[in-house]
Structures are given as C-alpha cells and as structure tokens.
Design an enzyme around this catalytic site. Structure first.
Site, short mmCIF file in Angstrom:
data_model
loop_
_atom_site.label_atom_id
_atom_site.label_comp_id
_atom_site.label_asym_id
_atom_site.label_seq_id
_atom_site.Cartn_x
_atom_site.Cartn_y
_atom_site.Cartn_z
N HIS A 287 0.82 -1.20 0.00
CA HIS A 287 0.00 0.00 0.00
C HIS A 287 0.86 1.27 0.00
O HIS A 287 0.64 2.19 -0.79
CB HIS A 287 -0.92 -0.02 1.22
CG HIS A 287 -1.79 1.19 1.33
ND1 HIS A 287 -2.94 1.34 0.61
CD2 HIS A 287 -1.64 2.33 2.04
CE1 HIS A 287 -3.47 2.50 0.87
NE2 HIS A 287 -2.71 3.12 1.75
N GLU A 291 1.34 3.86 -3.23
CA GLU A 291 0.93 5.26 -3.11
C GLU A 291 2.05 6.21 -3.51
O GLU A 291 1.84 7.17 -4.24
CB GLU A 291 0.49 5.59 -1.68
CG GLU A 291 -0.90 5.13 -1.31
CD GLU A 291 -1.97 5.68 -2.25
OE1 GLU A 291 -1.84 6.83 -2.71
OE2 GLU A 291 -2.93 4.94 -2.53
N LYS A 294 2.74 6.14 -7.29
CA LYS A 294 1.71 6.84 -8.07
C LYS A 294 2.00 8.34 -8.10
O LYS A 294 1.88 8.98 -9.14
CB LYS A 294 0.31 6.57 -7.49
CG LYS A 294 -0.27 5.23 -7.91
CD LYS A 294 -1.76 5.12 -7.59
CE LYS A 294 -2.04 5.31 -6.12
NZ LYS A 294 -3.47 5.27 -5.80
N ASN A 295 2.42 8.87 -6.96
CA ASN A 295 2.76 10.30 -6.90
C ASN A 295 3.97 10.62 -7.78
O ASN A 295 3.97 11.62 -8.49
CB ASN A 295 3.04 10.72 -5.46
CG ASN A 295 1.77 10.93 -4.68
OD1 ASN A 295 1.08 11.92 -4.86
ND2 ASN A 295 1.43 9.98 -3.83
C1 W6P Z 1 6.20 14.70 -6.37
C2 W6P Z 1 5.16 14.88 -5.32
C3 W6P Z 1 5.33 13.62 -4.54
C4 W6P Z 1 4.68 13.17 -3.42
C5 W6P Z 1 5.03 11.93 -2.87
C6 W6P Z 1 6.02 11.16 -3.46
C7 W6P Z 1 6.68 11.61 -4.58
C8 W6P Z 1 6.34 12.85 -5.12
N1 W6P Z 1 6.85 13.50 -6.22
O1 W6P Z 1 6.46 15.49 -7.27
#
Ligand code: W6P
Length: 418
Positions: A287, A291, A294-295
């Site tokens: 999980h 997550e 994906k970001n």
């Molecule tokens: C980004 C924003 C973010 C949040 C969490 C993990 C990776 C990333 N990269 O630009």
C-alpha cells in the site's frame, strides 16, 4: 441511553497496544486454546478502542461532528461497539480448562530430563550436526498436549470471527465517508484549509482504524485452517521485500499507463540487497510503496507531458541497517516548492474530489486510481508509523522529490494509540 452510558464507561479504560513481535509470538502454532485467549483479549480491547473513537467523534472542533457523513461513521462505531458488548463472554468453564491445561504443560516441562542425544540411534553425521536433532517440544509433544479442546472452543472461535468479520466489513468505507464529511465541512466553513485540531483528530482516528483492522485481520487469518509457510496470520516473518515492492511497481505503472493512456511509461528501477531478514505485513508495505510511486509517476508524466518519447527513470533503492530498512524513491518530476511541502500531509488540501456518498456506499476505499494529493500520503505515513517507522519527503524544487520510507526492524515497538 444505556448504550451511551456503556460507551462512556468503556472510554474510561486505557487502550492496550500490541507490538508486531507480540503478534508474531502469540500467533505461532495457534490452537483453539490460544485462539480463544486472543478472542477474549479482543472482546475486551475492541469495545474500548471503539468507545474512545465514539467519544472523540462526539467532540470535534467547529461542528465538524455535525456533518452528516461524520454522523454516519459515528453510527457504525456505535453499532460495532454494541455488537461486541452483546457478544457472550468466554465462559468461565472454558477459561478454567485452559488454566488446567497450562499447569499440566508446565508440570510436564519440569519433569523432562536433560536432553541427551541417543548415540546408539544417531548416525555419525547427526552427531556432528546437533541442529538436526528434533527440538525438545517435538520429542515430548508438548504442543499436542493442548491440541484437543472440546468442540465448544472452535464453536466460540468461529462465532467470534463471524462477529468481527461483520464489523470489519461495516467499516470498509470509513476513509471515503470521512473524506466526504471533510468536504461537507469545507463547504460549511468556506475555507479550503484544515485546522490543526481537525488534522490531529484525523491522524489519530485513521491510526486507530489501522490498529483495529490489523487486530481483527490477524484474528481472522489465525483462525483460517493454516497460515502459508513464513506467515503468522497476515504477518510475513521472512518477507520478500523485492517481490512486494516489484508488485507495487508493476501495479502503479499499470495504473499510470491506463490513466494517461501512455505509449511509453516512465521506467522504475529497483535496487535491493539479497537476503534481507525482515518481518512485516505485505499488504501494508504494498500500500505505501504503491501510493508513493503513483505520486512520482504522476509528477514525472505531468512534467514531461503524456506524449513524451521517454522519461527520466524513477529509482527505488532499498537499504538494510540494524534499526531500519529504508526504501527511497527518487523521481525527477520537478519537485514540490518548500512552502507547499507541509500541505502534502493534510487531509484538507486535496485537488481530486472525494468520492460521492453514493460511490462510498458501494465501493470500499483505495479504489480511486491515481487520485491527486488525496489521502494517500498522510495515510501511508500512518501505516509506516503504526509499526514504528516513518515516511518523509525531501524535495528539490525544479528537479524532483525523494521519498524516504523507514521501516523499523525492532518489531517490539508498541502500537501507537494516539
Ligand atoms: C512529487 C510529489 C510527490 C509526493 C510523494 C512522493 C513523490 C512525489 N513526487 O512530485
């Protein structure tokens, strides 16, 4: 009214935390006796935890507790509390059976003489490898002493598992329904930024939910006919980090490809030392990594456009220390401005719309593909903290972001109960 009094009474008791290590020790070679003791613990502990949440849901700042979706969630907690306190207690007769069984086992233990390998029966090879001797418990069958319990034991355990399965299912869509409640609240106060007290409540609330669902999930899993090798319930004692992380990579890549209809997708590389010994819950690990990826994927695709021929790769590096296993995910997706970084952890600041009430009625949580800064990051950090780890982001605006997922190897850290 009697129910309300009962909730107030239970909420006076402190919650009892359980460490990952305790769960592993307790869940090894479970029999109907240990399962019954675990059921008895949960039968005491779950109503206490639920009562704490109901009291909190009744005392939220700025009328947040008046939002219809929050009220709906509170009713689920009350119903589940009611189910548990109306469930029959473990009969004294059965507890006594367990006590006698344990005394008998201790007495038997003390009577056992020093272990002496029987040389006349051992091959020379076996003498040189003392580890090949069967363990004391195998030779004297302690464990089997207590495998034969009267049928009431498995009947009680089965009924209790049904009860908590029903409760777990009732709460499946709590996250999206609370999200709906937060949207109602935002419209109500007319501001798009959550206040500290609401933020703190939500962290506590979701952390508690993780703990309750872990305890229920573990009890259900231990009552299944047999855990697969290397598993104690839902806990994997020799978790294959690279396999779980690779699966999260594949799933996140698929979701990204599907969402942007990409021809080429950013490549994700994985670097992982061999033979890491680690105990964790694979679904939690999946999980969190899913997550984060994906970001990262979203940031990279949106920086380079969805028609780019190639993208800078995303690098996943796993390191093993004595205290922590750290998973670092590096993207070159342009980074986050320093002034924005704290908002990433809030429940209020969300670009994607929370699912409608109708959706959350029929769908469980975590189904929205590639949602924006939804609840993915704050919830992932709670999953990490739940077993003594943490999640941090370090960003270089103009270049990209590093996510550090720390997982504690000292599995004796107790559940944080907020
Ligand atoms: C980004 C924003 C973010 C949040 C969490 C993990 C990776 C990333 N990269 O630009």
């Amino acid at each position: 009214k009697r129910l309300t009094d009962s909730i107030a009474h239970y909420a006076k008791f402190p919650q009892t935390g359980v460490s990952l290590r305790q769960m592993v020790e307790f869940g090894q070679n479970p029999n109907q006796g240990t399962l019954l003791k675990a059921a008895q613990f949960l039968h005491d502990e779950l109503p206490i935890r639920l009562a704490h949440r109901v009291v909190e849901l009744d005392n939220l700042p700025n009328n947040l507790d008046k939002m219809p979706s929050i009220q709906r969630v509170k009713r689920w907690y009350i119903e589940s509390f009611n189910d548990l306190v109306n469930f029959p207690r473990v009969p004294e007769k059965m507890l006594q059976y367990i006590r006698i069984d344990e005394e008998h086992r201790n007495a038997t233990l003390q009577k056992i003489p020093e272990a002496k390998p029987n040389h006349s029966l051992s091959t020379p090879e076996a003498i040189r490898t003392p580890n090949s001797l069967p363990s004391l418990s195998k030779r004297y069958h302690f464990k089997t002493l207590s495998t034969d319990f009267p049928p009431e034991f498995s009947e009680y355990n089965k009924r209790f598992v049904n009860c908590i399965e029903h409760i777990k299912r009732r709460h499946d869509s709590v996250v999206s329904t609370v999200a709906q409640g937060i949207n109602e609240y935002k419209k109500h106060i007319g501001v798009n930024l959550i206040d500290d007290r609401a933020q703190m409540f939500l962290d506590r609330f979701y952390l508690s939910r993780i703990g309750i669902r872990m305890l229920i999930g573990q009890q259900i899993a231990l009552n299944l006919p047999k855990s697969p090798p290397g598993f104690v319930g839902v806990i994997q004692t020799n978790i294959k980090l690279d396999e779980v992380v690779q699966e999260a990579i594949d799933n996140a890549t698929f979701v990204c490809e599907d969402h942007y209809m990409l021809l080429t997708t950013p490549k994700v590389t994985l670097q992982c030392p061999d033979n890491i010994h680690f105990t964790y819950v694979p679904s939690h690990l999946h999980h969190m990594v899913f997550e984060l990826l994906k970001n990262s994927l979203r940031a990279v695709v949106e920086t380079y456009g969805d028609e780019a021929d190639d993208y800078p790769e995303i690098k996943v590096v796993i390191s093993e220390g004595s205290e922590d296993i750290t998973i670092k995910i590096t993207d070159e997706g342009g980074g986050i401005p320093r002034s924005e970084i704290d908002k990433v952890w809030t429940y209020m600041y969300t670009t994607a719309d929370a699912p409608s009430v109708e959706d959350s009625l029929y769908k469980s949580d975590f189904k929205a593909p590639l949602a924006g800064f939804g609840y993915g990051l704050p919830l992932s950090r709670l999953y990490a903290r739940y077993f003594g780890g943490d999640l941090r982001l370090v960003s270089m605006e103009g270049r990209g972001t590093d996510a550090y997922l720390h997982l504690s190897r000292l599995s004796n850290s107790e559940e944080p109960l907020a």
